[in-house]
Scaffold this motif. Structure first.
Motif, PDB file in Angstrom:
ATOM      1  N   SER A   6      59.112  12.413  43.799  1.00  0.00           N
ATOM      2  CA  SER A   6      58.320  13.189  44.162  1.00  0.00           C
ATOM      3  C   SER A   6      57.322  13.333  43.327  1.00  0.00           C
ATOM      4  O   SER A   6      56.898  12.587  41.851  1.00  0.00           O
ATOM      5  N   SER A   7      55.953  14.087  43.974  1.00  0.00           N
ATOM      6  CA  SER A   7      54.499  14.528  42.596  1.00  0.00           C
ATOM      7  C   SER A   7      54.560  15.578  42.011  1.00  0.00           C
ATOM      8  O   SER A   7      55.992  16.342  42.052  1.00  0.00           O
ATOM      9  N   ALA A   8      53.889  15.955  41.052  1.00  0.00           N
ATOM     10  CA  ALA A   8      53.926  16.291  40.520  1.00  0.00           C
ATOM     11  C   ALA A   8      53.563  17.952  41.369  1.00  0.00           C
ATOM     12  O   ALA A   8      52.767  17.828  42.069  1.00  0.00           O
ATOM     13  N   CYS A   9      54.110  18.893  40.550  1.00  0.00           N
ATOM     14  CA  CYS A   9      53.518  20.296  40.898  1.00  0.00           C
ATOM     15  C   CYS A   9      52.701  20.522  41.274  1.00  0.00           C
ATOM     16  O   CYS A   9      51.396  20.391  40.334  1.00  0.00           O
ATOM     17  N   VAL A  28      49.263  20.412  38.925  1.00  0.00           N
ATOM     18  CA  VAL A  28      49.377  20.161  37.903  1.00  0.00           C
ATOM     19  C   VAL A  28      48.680  18.875  37.681  1.00  0.00           C
ATOM     20  O   VAL A  28      48.661  18.903  35.852  1.00  0.00           O
ATOM     21  N   THR A  29      48.729  17.917  38.100  1.00  0.00           N
ATOM     22  CA  THR A  29      47.477  16.596  37.523  1.00  0.00           C
ATOM     23  C   THR A  29      46.373  17.071  37.278  1.00  0.00           C
ATOM     24  O   THR A  29      45.792  16.435  36.340  1.00  0.00           O
ATOM     25  N   ASN A  30      45.395  17.759  38.004  1.00  0.00           N
ATOM     26  CA  ASN A  30      44.689  18.407  37.662  1.00  0.00           C
ATOM     27  C   ASN A  30      44.207  18.703  36.571  1.00  0.00           C
ATOM     28  O   ASN A  30      42.839  18.364  35.675  1.00  0.00           O
ATOM     29  N   GLY A  77      53.402  15.525  34.120  1.00  0.00           N
ATOM     30  CA  GLY A  77      53.585  16.522  35.665  1.00  0.00           C
ATOM     31  C   GLY A  77      55.300  16.065  36.521  1.00  0.00           C
ATOM     32  O   GLY A  77      55.272  16.667  36.537  1.00  0.00           O
ATOM     33  N   GLU A  78      54.851  14.450  37.006  1.00  0.00           N
ATOM     34  CA  GLU A  78      55.789  14.090  37.363  1.00  0.00           C
ATOM     35  C   GLU A  78      57.841  14.148  36.703  1.00  0.00           C
ATOM     36  O   GLU A  78      58.120  14.872  37.344  1.00  0.00           O
ATOM     37  N   LEU A  79      56.851  13.940  35.893  1.00  0.00           N
ATOM     38  CA  LEU A  79      58.537  14.396  34.596  1.00  0.00           C
ATOM     39  C   LEU A  79      58.849  15.514  34.472  1.00  0.00           C
ATOM     40  O   LEU A  79      60.311  15.525  34.333  1.00  0.00           O
ATOM     41  N   GLY A  82      57.379   9.707  41.427  1.00  0.00           N
ATOM     42  CA  GLY A  82      56.226   9.219  41.809  1.00  0.00           C
ATOM     43  C   GLY A  82      54.873   8.835  40.991  1.00  0.00           C
ATOM     44  O   GLY A  82      54.581   9.135  39.778  1.00  0.00           O
ATOM     45  N   PHE A  83      54.228   8.231  41.668  1.00  0.00           N
ATOM     46  CA  PHE A  83      52.646   7.942  40.813  1.00  0.00           C
ATOM     47  C   PHE A  83      52.617   7.183  39.341  1.00  0.00           C
ATOM     48  O   PHE A  83      52.055   6.312  38.643  1.00  0.00           O
ATOM     49  N   ILE A  84      54.257   6.891  38.545  1.00  0.00           N
ATOM     50  CA  ILE A  84      54.405   6.687  37.446  1.00  0.00           C
ATOM     51  C   ILE A  84      54.641   5.545  37.252  1.00  0.00           C
ATOM     52  O   ILE A  84      55.520   5.262  38.458  1.00  0.00           O
ATOM     53  N   GLY A 122      47.020   5.768  39.914  1.00  0.00           N
ATOM     54  CA  GLY A 122      46.061   6.093  40.482  1.00  0.00           C
ATOM     55  C   GLY A 122      46.448   7.409  40.585  1.00  0.00           C
ATOM     56  O   GLY A 122      47.606   7.577  41.385  1.00  0.00           O
ATOM     57  N   ARG A 123      44.979   8.645  40.995  1.00  0.00           N
ATOM     58  CA  ARG A 123      45.483   9.335  41.715  1.00  0.00           C
ATOM     59  C   ARG A 123      46.003   9.250  42.881  1.00  0.00           C
ATOM     60  O   ARG A 123      45.427   8.428  43.941  1.00  0.00           O
ATOM     61  N   GLY A 124      46.865  10.510  43.361  1.00  0.00           N
ATOM     62  CA  GLY A 124      47.228  10.180  44.688  1.00  0.00           C
ATOM     63  C   GLY A 124      48.686   8.974  45.064  1.00  0.00           C
ATOM     64  O   GLY A 124      48.689   8.631  46.819  1.00  0.00           O
ATOM     65  N   GLY A 125      48.677   8.300  43.546  1.00  0.00           N
ATOM     66  CA  GLY A 125      49.638   6.930  43.990  1.00  0.00           C
ATOM     67  C   GLY A 125      50.826   7.167  44.076  1.00  0.00           C
ATOM     68  O   GLY A 125      51.903   6.266  44.368  1.00  0.00           O
ATOM     69  N   SER A 126      51.506   8.899  44.044  1.00  0.00           N
ATOM     70  CA  SER A 126      52.693   8.642  44.092  1.00  0.00           C
ATOM     71  C   SER A 126      53.160   7.912  45.856  1.00  0.00           C
ATOM     72  O   SER A 126      54.290   7.605  45.900  1.00  0.00           O
ATOM     73  N   ASP A 127      51.956   8.252  47.211  1.00  0.00           N
ATOM     74  CA  ASP A 127      52.882   7.351  48.379  1.00  0.00           C
ATOM     75  C   ASP A 127      53.409   5.839  48.011  1.00  0.00           C
ATOM     76  O   ASP A 127      53.974   5.131  48.268  1.00  0.00           O
TER      77      ASP A 127
HETATM   78  N1  ASP Z   1      50.229  13.821  40.646  1.00  0.00           N
HETATM   79  C1  ASP Z   1      49.777  12.380  41.231  1.00  0.00           C
HETATM   80  C2  ASP Z   1      48.154  13.330  41.944  1.00  0.00           C
HETATM   81  O1  ASP Z   1      47.950  14.344  41.862  1.00  0.00           O
HETATM   82  C3  ASP Z   1      49.838  11.259  41.857  1.00  0.00           C
HETATM   83  C4  ASP Z   1      50.750  11.957  43.226  1.00  0.00           C
HETATM   84  O2  ASP Z   1      50.297  13.060  44.044  1.00  0.00           O
HETATM   85  O3  ASP Z   1      50.181  11.075  43.966  1.00  0.00           O
HETATM   86  O4  ASP Z   1      47.324  12.474  41.712  1.00  0.00           O
END
Ligand code: ASP
Ligand code: MG
Length: 450
Positions: free
Chosen positions: A38-41, A44-46, A119-121, A184-186, A198-203
């Motif tokens: 899962s990503s952060a809600c 949240v990351t922003n 965020g992910e935690l 994800g992401f971490i 990196g941003r968007g890294g949870s994929d």
């Molecule tokens: N939460 C992180 C982000 O917003 C990772 C992700 O969602 O993929 O960049």
């Protein structure tokens, strides 16, 4: 090979209680899903990045932390047994508070990663509890125990081998009896410091984890029902693609189709894991399968747009008929870990674009030290507010005539850095941000709507 799937849910898929409940239903409906990333809600990351960049005003800092608390609280209050989850989330928010204070004094990439990982935690604590309340045997797992990376904070490189060993030992066995919910992401470096991909890294995380547990399939649930011929928000008539090859999809991701993090398909490809992309809001709409072998390979598959490009032009009269110039340029770039995306050269100049932003977001910057070294060699000119348009397809380097069609469609626009022929799968160029949507719309109409 494990006989289960990994499912990844993006930030909008876990934005609130209703969204998380839809994810839970998707997991329930597919008994082969045993591992959930899962990503952060959403949002949240922003907010965490904002704190990590250093908010010096204490009042303002508190406001941001309150916003974070509100987002999570709104979901927690809808749980039946919220106490434990609430205390876990609040504990993490305490960490956020102290890290944010530290960042306001002196920010660093290491601190940033620790902070943005929160965020992910948090989201995974909540999602696991929500699923248990629906009767699923869900457990939350801290992926930092398994996902090993180097210590390039902000854009860490995974250690695939270590991750595989740790996953086999700690993660795969858990999936036998439980549905495992993880972040994800971490990840973490060898010393146990938290890192991010990196941003968007949870994929990308999800794919790495799927690879590590040798999953049968990877589902990426996001807010769009799969991959389209282009972004439907730009071209109304963009059409869904039901099946696409790894190479085409990698090109699309690389060229900024925001559906997948560009590195996502690398692990999937390595292990030949089919990837599904769909919308958690409308799972009934289906989505796109990305596979090794596909039924059709059309000349034009899709159009992608990536903005925030930084173009660096290096000029030197010394380059004329000389050898070794490009080697020196790349040596300097490599030394400063500057990754180059596109490149075009002429006799005395070379233009290149810088790759991908890291966790802090924005247009990529040429580090000052790299610039200084380059300036000893040549003149350095930097331009921003550019977007990269990429046409993706098959056998493009072998086909005749279509370049004329492409360029005559865009004859009113000023195209820069045209790259064509190096890959059979794409043709791309830069345009000024102000005309980028228009370029996509015109091309889509001409090549896809006929
Ligand atoms: N939460 C992180 C982000 O917003 C990772 C992700 O969602 O993929 O960049
Ligand atoms: Mg995301």
């Amino acid at each position: 090979m494990s006989s289960f799937n990994v499912a990844k849910f993006g930030g909008t898929s876990v934005a609130n209680f209703e969204a998380m409940s839809r994810c839970a239903a998707i997991i329930e409906n597919n008994p082969s899903t045993r591992l959930v990333v899962s990503s952060a809600c959403s949002g949240v990351t922003n907010l965490l990045v904002e704190l990590a960049n250093g908010v010096t005003d204490e009042q303002q800092r508190r406001q941001v932390i309150q916003q974070l608390a509100d987002i999570h609280e709104a979901i927690i209050v809808q749980l039946n047994h919220a106490t434990e989850t609430a205390s876990e989330v609040y504990q993490i928010l305490d960490t956020v508070t102290s890290l944010a204070e530290a960042a306001s004094i002196q920010s660093s990439t290491k601190l940033t990663d620790h902070l943005v990982a929160c965020g992910e935690l948090m989201s995974t604590h909540i999602l696991a509890q929500l699923m248990r309340e629906r009767g699923m045997p869900a457990v939350r797992f801290d992926i930092r125990q398994v996902l090993r990376t180097d210590d390039t904070f902000g854009k860490a490189e995974p250690n695939v081998e270590q991750t595989g060993i740790l996953a086999k030992e700690l993660l795969a066995p858990l999936c036998e009896d439980s549905i495992v919910i993880t972040q994800g992401f971490i990840g973490a470096d060898d010393e146990g410091n938290t890192t991010t991909l990196g941003r968007g890294g949870s994929d990308y995380s999800a794919a790495l984890i799927a690879e590590a547990v040798k999953a049968e399939g990877l589902e990426i649930w996001t807010d769009v029902p799969g991959i389209y011929t282009t972004d439907p928000r730009i071209a109304e008539k963009a059409a869904p693609i039901s099946e696409i090859s790894f190479s085409e999809a990698s090109e699309m991701a690389n060229f900024g189709a925001k559906i997948l993090h560009p590195s996502t398909l690398v692990p999937a490809l390595r292990h030949d894991i089919p990837v599904f992309v769909g919308s958690s809001k409308e799972p009934e709409k289906g989505g796109t399968w990305i596979r090794h072998q596909v039924q059709s390979s059309p000349l034009f598959r899709a159009l992608a747009l990536r903005c925030n490009q930084t173009m660096v032009t290096l000029r030197s009269a010394k380059m004329f008929h000389a050898y070794g110039f490009l080697a020196k340029v790349f040596e300097i770039l490599a030394k400063h870990k500057v990754s180059v995306d596109l490149i075009t050269t002429s006799e005395i100049s070379v233009s290149l674009t810088l790759d991908q932003t890291d966790t802090s977001g924005g247009a990529p910057q040429l580090p000052a030290a790299a610039r200084a070294e380059l300036e000893e060699l040549c003149t350095v000119e930097i331009e921003q507010n550019l977007c990269l348009v990429a046409l993706i397809g098959n056998n493009m380097s072998d086909s005749k005539g279509y370049a004329k069609q492409v360029f005559s469609t865009l004859e009113d626009l000023n195209l820069r850095m045209i790259c064509f022929g190096a890959s059979p799968h794409n043709l791309c160029f830069l345009v000024h941000e102000s005309v980028s949507r228009q370029a996509i719309q015109k091309l889509h109409k001409e090549l896809f709507e006929g």
